[in-house]
Write a protein that holds these residues in place. Structure first.
Motif, PDB file in Angstrom:
ATOM      1  N   SER A 159       0.833  -1.209   0.000  1.00 35.20           N
ATOM      2  CA  SER A 159       0.000   0.000   0.000  1.00 35.20           C
ATOM      3  C   SER A 159       0.863   1.253   0.000  1.00 35.20           C
ATOM      4  O   SER A 159       0.563   2.241  -0.702  1.00 35.20           O
ATOM      5  N   PHE A 160       1.971   1.231   0.776  1.00 38.48           N
ATOM      6  CA  PHE A 160       2.873   2.379   0.812  1.00 38.48           C
ATOM      7  C   PHE A 160       3.437   2.674  -0.585  1.00 38.48           C
ATOM      8  O   PHE A 160       3.529   3.831  -1.009  1.00 38.48           O
ATOM      9  N   LYS A 161       3.806   1.619  -1.292  1.00 38.79           N
ATOM     10  CA  LYS A 161       4.369   1.805  -2.633  1.00 38.79           C
ATOM     11  C   LYS A 161       3.345   2.423  -3.576  1.00 38.79           C
ATOM     12  O   LYS A 161       3.664   3.314  -4.381  1.00 38.79           O
ATOM     13  N   SER A 162       2.111   1.956  -3.470  1.00 37.80           N
ATOM     14  CA  SER A 162       1.056   2.495  -4.347  1.00 37.80           C
ATOM     15  C   SER A 162       0.820   3.983  -4.063  1.00 37.80           C
ATOM     16  O   SER A 162       0.718   4.809  -4.983  1.00 37.80           O
TER      17      SER A 162
ATOM     18  N   THR B 249       3.844   6.078  -5.252  1.00 39.14           N
ATOM     19  CA  THR B 249       3.804   6.254  -6.716  1.00 39.14           C
ATOM     20  C   THR B 249       2.783   7.322  -7.107  1.00 39.14           C
ATOM     21  O   THR B 249       3.033   8.179  -7.977  1.00 39.14           O
ATOM     22  N   LEU B 250       1.620   7.286  -6.431  1.00 39.79           N
ATOM     23  CA  LEU B 250       0.588   8.280  -6.723  1.00 39.79           C
ATOM     24  C   LEU B 250       1.041   9.688  -6.362  1.00 39.79           C
ATOM     25  O   LEU B 250       0.852  10.645  -7.133  1.00 39.79           O
ATOM     26  N   LEU B 251       1.713   9.808  -5.198  1.00 43.95           N
ATOM     27  CA  LEU B 251       2.199  11.131  -4.782  1.00 43.95           C
ATOM     28  C   LEU B 251       3.280  11.651  -5.717  1.00 43.95           C
ATOM     29  O   LEU B 251       3.356  12.858  -6.014  1.00 43.95           O
ATOM     30  N   GLU B 252       4.172  10.751  -6.191  1.00 47.44           N
ATOM     31  CA  GLU B 252       5.225  11.172  -7.134  1.00 47.44           C
ATOM     32  C   GLU B 252       4.614  11.664  -8.445  1.00 47.44           C
ATOM     33  O   GLU B 252       5.071  12.651  -9.033  1.00 47.44           O
ATOM     34  N   GLN B 253       3.551  10.965  -8.867  1.00 40.07           N
ATOM     35  CA  GLN B 253       2.883  11.402 -10.096  1.00 40.07           C
ATOM     36  C   GLN B 253       2.205  12.764  -9.907  1.00 40.07           C
ATOM     37  O   GLN B 253       2.232  13.630 -10.794  1.00 40.07           O
ATOM     38  N   LEU B 254       1.624  12.954  -8.726  1.00 39.76           N
ATOM     39  CA  LEU B 254       0.994  14.241  -8.436  1.00 39.76           C
ATOM     40  C   LEU B 254       2.027  15.358  -8.365  1.00 39.76           C
ATOM     41  O   LEU B 254       1.776  16.509  -8.768  1.00 39.76           O
ATOM     42  N   GLY B 255       3.229  15.053  -7.836  1.00 36.66           N
ATOM     43  CA  GLY B 255       4.277  16.064  -7.711  1.00 36.66           C
ATOM     44  C   GLY B 255       4.737  16.582  -9.056  1.00 36.66           C
ATOM     45  O   GLY B 255       5.176  17.737  -9.175  1.00 36.66           O
ATOM     46  N   ASP B 256       4.671  15.765 -10.097  1.00 39.89           N
ATOM     47  CA  ASP B 256       5.087  16.191 -11.432  1.00 39.89           C
ATOM     48  C   ASP B 256       3.978  16.939 -12.177  1.00 39.89           C
ATOM     49  O   ASP B 256       4.209  17.483 -13.255  1.00 39.89           O
TER      50      ASP B 256
ATOM     51  N   ALA C 173       5.449  17.294  -0.232  1.00 40.42           N
ATOM     52  CA  ALA C 173       6.742  16.803   0.271  1.00 40.42           C
ATOM     53  C   ALA C 173       6.615  16.304   1.702  1.00 40.42           C
ATOM     54  O   ALA C 173       7.185  15.273   2.083  1.00 40.42           O
ATOM     55  N   HIS C 174       5.841  17.063   2.525  1.00 43.46           N
ATOM     56  CA  HIS C 174       5.618  16.607   3.909  1.00 43.46           C
ATOM     57  C   HIS C 174       4.891  15.267   3.941  1.00 43.46           C
ATOM     58  O   HIS C 174       5.194  14.387   4.758  1.00 43.46           O
ATOM     59  N   ALA C 175       3.941  15.131   3.052  1.00 46.58           N
ATOM     60  CA  ALA C 175       3.202  13.854   2.994  1.00 46.58           C
ATOM     61  C   ALA C 175       4.122  12.702   2.607  1.00 46.58           C
ATOM     62  O   ALA C 175       4.025  11.588   3.144  1.00 46.58           O
ATOM     63  N   MET C 176       5.035  12.962   1.669  1.00 54.50           N
ATOM     64  CA  MET C 176       5.998  11.933   1.269  1.00 54.50           C
ATOM     65  C   MET C 176       6.902  11.546   2.432  1.00 54.50           C
ATOM     66  O   MET C 176       7.183  10.358   2.663  1.00 54.50           O
ATOM     67  N   ASP C 177       7.366  12.546   3.220  1.00 59.33           N
ATOM     68  CA  ASP C 177       8.220  12.259   4.374  1.00 59.33           C
ATOM     69  C   ASP C 177       7.476  11.420   5.421  1.00 59.33           C
ATOM     70  O   ASP C 177       8.029  10.467   5.990  1.00 59.33           O
ATOM     71  N   ALA C 178       6.238  11.787   5.698  1.00 59.14           N
ATOM     72  CA  ALA C 178       5.433  11.025   6.669  1.00 59.14           C
ATOM     73  C   ALA C 178       5.217   9.586   6.189  1.00 59.14           C
ATOM     74  O   ALA C 178       5.253   8.632   6.973  1.00 59.14           O
ATOM     75  N   LEU C 179       5.030   9.410   4.887  1.00 58.44           N
ATOM     76  CA  LEU C 179       4.834   8.080   4.330  1.00 58.44           C
ATOM     77  C   LEU C 179       6.088   7.230   4.499  1.00 58.44           C
ATOM     78  O   LEU C 179       6.011   6.061   4.894  1.00 58.44           O
ATOM     79  N   ARG C 180       7.263   7.817   4.200  1.00 59.91           N
ATOM     80  CA  ARG C 180       8.519   7.070   4.366  1.00 59.91           C
ATOM     81  C   ARG C 180       8.729   6.683   5.835  1.00 59.91           C
ATOM     82  O   ARG C 180       9.179   5.586   6.151  1.00 59.91           O
ATOM     83  N   LEU C 181       8.423   7.613   6.770  1.00 59.63           N
ATOM     84  CA  LEU C 181       8.576   7.329   8.194  1.00 59.63           C
ATOM     85  C   LEU C 181       7.668   6.182   8.635  1.00 59.63           C
ATOM     86  O   LEU C 181       8.086   5.270   9.368  1.00 59.63           O
ATOM     87  N   SER C 182       6.435   6.204   8.179  1.00 55.47           N
ATOM     88  CA  SER C 182       5.495   5.128   8.537  1.00 55.47           C
ATOM     89  C   SER C 182       5.961   3.798   7.982  1.00 55.47           C
ATOM     90  O   SER C 182       5.884   2.756   8.653  1.00 55.47           O
TER      91      SER C 182
END
Length: 631
Positions: A264-267, A270-277, A291-300
């Motif tokens: 689920s984290f990977k999905s 991937t969605l957040l990276e697509q949104l960032g572009d 970016a904050h959301a991406m950091d929180a996701l990596r931490l979780s």
């Protein structure tokens, strides 16, 4: 052998449980003998009329005598040293039995050496010499007999050596004295003018026989106590192994959660990276929030991985290391709960693992399984003033009857050498034939009847006098007392002309006949009836059927009257008819036992259930236009 367990793996733990006391007191005996031998050899002249003989090795008689006492001295010191260092010596797989054998061999050798070589009179006579000419003086047999009887009594009273081993010590005490007395006579017979060796020999044989007979009963008591402890630990062992299996299942479940979470984290990543572009995100000023959301996701993701990895590094078999196992049971545990004997469950391809408790064979929650089931083990058939409804709800909510039967019926089946798997199959078939929609006469009530029947049988002391197949019959009848009950009385069945009244003719006990017939059918279907010993099968079947049929309320007065008349004449538990009569009363008392419990032990709830069941019948009688039954 009557005093040996049928299961060989139980004998070694039994010896181990008794070895500490045996080693301690036999060390005292060995040191005492060694000191006495040293006193006799070195200091005899200071305190007695005997001259020391260690300075004279020329006479063959004196040489043999000296060697006999030296053996006693060094053998005593050697045994004391061996027992003191027993844990440092490699005794092989049967350590405790071999230590006991070493003690018995030493105990057998001492009276043999003392009679043949360390007695002045007999040593001289064997070589055709006169003890007075060689030693100057000698003792009569009073001292020898007294010491041998004291040593034999010490082995019986102060040690826990098994009876069969003690028999060897008794024979080695009696036989050497009788042989040497027959060949050499006894000191003082010349002065008395007749052969007198038979009288002291007979006295020695008689006293040793009396001591051995008393030891027989003592041994039985020790083994019964050990057997109770062994069975408790055996059940504890089963629950422990199940807890380990559940832990393996927990680890698999955690692994599954980890895999799904990371996926689920990977999905999401991937969605957040697509949104960032996407140019819209920059235009709306959401880049920093993304970016904050991406950091929180990596931490979780890292936290989930850390927790699961930490859990996977813990071996579920660590539960074994936390148990305080008695020394006497360690040899049993080496085979029963050794980590190598608890395998990890097979991979189920990511599907959830169904946890089956090997005692109850029903799904159980993982939290508190061992603790709650041990609470049931400690209370089943033991305590009267206990809230059984609360106990069953905590310990075994889904299978109370199977849980109680595991504690009270299965051990009796094992004592009859029945297959435990077949016994459990029978138990579950009985439980499945109780209707849980019935408010009162259900499997919970059957479990309570078993508990109360065992308590009453133990309290009246009839249980200890019952034969194993009679105990099996009582517990089986208690378990199936209401099997198949569907919440209606026999009178209701007669009034409504139920088909059962045609099948089981007899108005007062239609239900009881149905219960007995169904229970016997389940006994046959499970294959347990055929496994009962042929000589006891018919008796057990007669007891089961008779106990259930006699539980019918109209027959209660006959049971009470018969019991009163027998009580006036004197009930004998040695009589099988009296045992059956008492068990009839016990089973009926167990059926109504909730009425004799304190208010705080579920008394009100049991009565409420009984009233609810009767009122349900009354509702149906009103609908059918039948007269209302009592209550």
């Amino acid at each position: 052998w009557p005093l040996y367990f049928k299961k060989p793996e139980m004998e070694e733990p039994y010896v181990a449980s008794n070895l500490e006391r045996t080693s301690r007191n036999m060390t005292i005996a060995a040191v005492s003998l060694s000191l006495y031998a040293g006193y006799s050899m070195f200091f005899g002249k200071m305190f007695t009329r005997f001259e020391t003989t260690l300075d004279d090795w020329e006479e063959p008689v004196i040489t043999v005598y000296n060697l006999g006492w030296l053996y006693n001295a060094f053998a005593g010191a050697g045994l004391a040293l061996v027992l003191r260092m027993r844990d440092r010596i490699d005794w092989g797989p049967h350590k405790y039995s071999r230590i006991e054998t070493a003690v018995v061999v030493w105990s057998c050798s001492i009276p043999i050496v003392s009679c043949f070589f360390a007695n002045r009179w007999r040593t001289a006579k064997f070589q055709g010499e006169d003890a007075t000419d060689i030693f100057g003086t000698f003792n009569y047999d009073d001292d020898l007999l007294l010491v041998m009887l004291a040593a034999m009594s010490w082995c019986c009273i102060a040690t826990n050596i098994r009876w069969k081993k003690l028999l060897y010590i008794g024979l080695s005490t009696v036989i050497p004295y009788c042989i040497t007395s027959f060949i050499c006579g006894v000191p003082g017979q010349e002065e008395m003018g007749k052969v007198t060796w038979a009288a002291p020999a007979f006295m020695l044989v008689s006293v040793v026989s009396i001591v051995m007979c008393g030891q027989w009963e003592t041994e039985r008591g020790r083994r019964e106590t050990f057997l109770s402890q062994y069975r408790s630990w055996e059940l504890h062992n089963i629950l422990l192994k199940q807890r380990i299996r559940e832990s393996f299942a927990e680890r698999k479940a955690f692994k599954s959660v980890q895999d799904r979470s990371i996926s689920s984290f990977k999905s999401v990543r991937t969605l957040l990276e697509q949104l960032g572009d996407h140019p819209t995100i920059s235009a709306m000023g959401l880049t920093e929030s993304l970016a904050h959301a991406m950091d929180a996701l990596r931490l979780s993701e890292r936290e989930v991985t850390r927790v699961v990895d930490h859990f996977n590094q813990t071996d579920p078999r660590h539960f074994l290391d936390t148990q305080q196992v008695p020394e006497s049971f360690k040899s049993m545990y080496s085979q029963a709960v050794d980590p190598g004997h608890v395998d990890e469950p097979e991979d189920t391809g990511g599907e959830s693992v169904r946890l089956i408790n090997v005692v109850h064979d029903v799904p159980l929650s993982m939290e508190g399984t061992v603790e709650l089931n041990m609470k049931l083990v400690q209370a089943a058939g033991v305590k009267w003033e206990i809230d059984l409804l609360e106990l069953f709800a905590e310990a075994c909510p889904q299978a109370p009857l199977a849980a109680v039967a595991e504690r009270l019926l299965v051990p009796v089946a094992l004592e009859l050498t029945l297959d435990s798997k077949v016994a459990r199959k029978f138990v579950h078939s009985v439980q499945d034939n109780y209707f849980q929609r019935v408010v009162f006469n259900n499997s919970t009530h059957a479990a309570a009847v078993m508990h109360r029947a065992k308590w009453l049988a133990s309290s009246t002391r009839v249980w200890s006098d019952m034969l194993p197949h009679e105990q099996f019959a009582l517990m089986t009848a208690a378990m199936g007392l209401d099997v198949g009950h569907f919440g209606r009385s026999s009178a209701f069945l007669v009034a409504t002309k139920h088909p059962l009244t045609e099948l089981f003719v007899g108005a007062p006990d239609v239900l009881e006949k149905m219960h007995a017939s169904l229970l016997v059918g389940l006994l046959r279907a499970s294959g347990l009836l055929e496994l009962l010993p042929a000589q006891h099968r018919q008796t057990a079947l007669t007891w089961v059927v008779g106990l259930i049929l006699d539980s019918c309320t109209p027959r209660l007065l006959d049971t009470v009257t018969s019991l009163q008349s027998r009580a006036e004449a004197g009930v004998s538990y040695g009589n099988s008819k009296d045992r059956l009569l008492v068990c009839r009363a016990i089973l009926k008392a167990a059926d109504l036992g909730h009425l004799a419990t304190p208010w705080s032990c579920g008394h009100e709830e049991w009565c409420k259930r009984y009233m609810d069941q009767l009122w349900e019948q009354g509702d149906e009688e009103r609908v059918r236009g039948l007269p209302m039954s009592p209550l």
